[in-house]
Design a protein around this motif. Sequence first.
Motif, PDB file in Angstrom:
ATOM      1  N   LEU A  84       1.070  -1.234  -0.045  1.00 52.91           N
ATOM      2  CA  LEU A  84       0.091  -0.254   0.229  1.00 52.91           C
ATOM      3  C   LEU A  84       1.174   0.892   0.150  1.00 52.91           C
ATOM      4  CD1 LEU A  84      -2.738  -1.078   2.871  1.00 52.91           C
ATOM      5  CD2 LEU A  84      -2.799  -0.362  -0.028  1.00 52.91           C
ATOM      6  N   ARG A  85       2.106   1.356   0.497  1.00 49.37           N
ATOM      7  CA  ARG A  85       2.318   2.215   0.330  1.00 49.37           C
ATOM      8  C   ARG A  85       3.359   2.567  -0.360  1.00 49.37           C
ATOM      9  NH1 ARG A  85       5.431   4.138   6.181  1.00 49.37           N
ATOM     10  NH2 ARG A  85       6.907   4.784   5.202  1.00 49.37           N
ATOM     11  N   ARG A  92       3.838   5.965  -5.548  1.00 45.84           N
ATOM     12  CA  ARG A  92       3.577   6.126  -6.938  1.00 45.84           C
ATOM     13  C   ARG A  92       2.277   6.746  -7.494  1.00 45.84           C
ATOM     14  NH1 ARG A  92       5.437   4.213 -10.140  1.00 45.84           N
ATOM     15  NH2 ARG A  92       5.188   1.737  -9.486  1.00 45.84           N
ATOM     16  N   ALA A  93       1.444   7.068  -6.124  1.00 47.90           N
ATOM     17  CA  ALA A  93       0.104   8.320  -6.709  1.00 47.90           C
ATOM     18  C   ALA A  93       1.322   9.677  -6.011  1.00 47.90           C
ATOM     19  CB  ALA A  93      -0.776   8.635  -5.466  1.00 47.90           C
ATOM     20  N   ARG A  98       1.438  13.197  -8.579  1.00 45.22           N
ATOM     21  CA  ARG A  98       1.099  14.343  -8.332  1.00 45.22           C
ATOM     22  C   ARG A  98       2.094  15.303  -8.035  1.00 45.22           C
ATOM     23  NH1 ARG A  98      -0.470  15.737  -1.953  1.00 45.22           N
ATOM     24  NH2 ARG A  98       1.250  15.848  -1.800  1.00 45.22           N
ATOM     25  N   CYS A  99       3.411  14.688  -8.416  1.00 44.76           N
ATOM     26  CA  CYS A  99       4.403  16.333  -8.810  1.00 44.76           C
ATOM     27  C   CYS A  99       4.442  16.285 -10.297  1.00 44.76           C
ATOM     28  CB  CYS A  99       5.866  15.233  -8.273  1.00 44.76           C
ATOM     29  SG  CYS A  99       6.027  15.118  -6.095  1.00 44.76           S
ATOM     30  N   LEU A 100       4.393  15.159 -10.630  1.00 46.64           N
ATOM     31  CA  LEU A 100       4.502  15.104 -12.393  1.00 46.64           C
ATOM     32  C   LEU A 100       3.487  16.119 -12.344  1.00 46.64           C
ATOM     33  CD1 LEU A 100       5.254  11.999 -13.313  1.00 46.64           C
ATOM     34  CD2 LEU A 100       6.847  13.864 -13.647  1.00 46.64           C
ATOM     35  N   SER A 138       0.710   4.314 -16.466  1.00 46.44           N
ATOM     36  CA  SER A 138      -0.484   2.491 -16.761  1.00 46.44           C
ATOM     37  C   SER A 138      -0.698   1.959 -15.741  1.00 46.44           C
ATOM     38  CB  SER A 138       0.256   2.168 -18.186  1.00 46.44           C
ATOM     39  OG  SER A 138       0.273   2.852 -19.099  1.00 46.44           O
ATOM     40  N   CYS A 139       0.995   2.244 -15.043  1.00 43.40           N
ATOM     41  CA  CYS A 139       1.212   1.035 -13.859  1.00 43.40           C
ATOM     42  C   CYS A 139       0.519   1.970 -12.907  1.00 43.40           C
ATOM     43  CB  CYS A 139       2.831   1.517 -13.622  1.00 43.40           C
ATOM     44  SG  CYS A 139       3.301   0.235 -12.447  1.00 43.40           S
ATOM     45  N   PHE A 140       0.739   2.762 -12.590  1.00 47.64           N
ATOM     46  CA  PHE A 140      -0.805   2.654 -11.583  1.00 47.64           C
ATOM     47  C   PHE A 140      -2.150   2.806 -11.510  1.00 47.64           C
ATOM     48  CE2 PHE A 140      -2.960   6.716  -9.296  1.00 47.64           C
ATOM     49  CZ  PHE A 140      -3.291   6.175  -8.150  1.00 47.64           C
TER      50      PHE A 140
END
Length: 97
Positions: A34-35, A40-41, A45-47, A61-63
Motif C-alpha cells: 500500500l505504501r 506512485r500517487a 502528483r509531482c509530475l 499505466s502502472c498506477f
Amino acid sequence: MRHKPPLTAARLAQIWDEHPSPIVLELLWEIHRLRATVSRAQQIRCLIGKGGGSVPSTVWSCFERELDAEPCLTDPNTPRQQALVDGIGRRTRDSEK
C-alpha cells in the motif's frame, strides 16, 4: 470514525521487532504494498504539479494497474463493514424523522 495517525517506517520496524510472527509479516507486506501505491500517487502528483499536467504513459499505466488490482475497490463488504454501513444508514434515517 477518525483514523489513527499513520505509522512511520520506524514504527513498523519496531512492531516487527516486538512481534516477529508470520501474521505480522503478512500484514507488514500488505502495508509495504500500500505504501508503494501511495508513493506512485505522489510521483504522479509531482509530475502533474509541475505545471505541465502530463504524466508519462508508463507511469500512468502502472498506477492504473495497481489501482485496478486493489481489493478495497472491488471486494464486497465484510459482515462487520455491512453492519457499520447499516447502522449509519439507520441513524441517518432516524435523524431525518
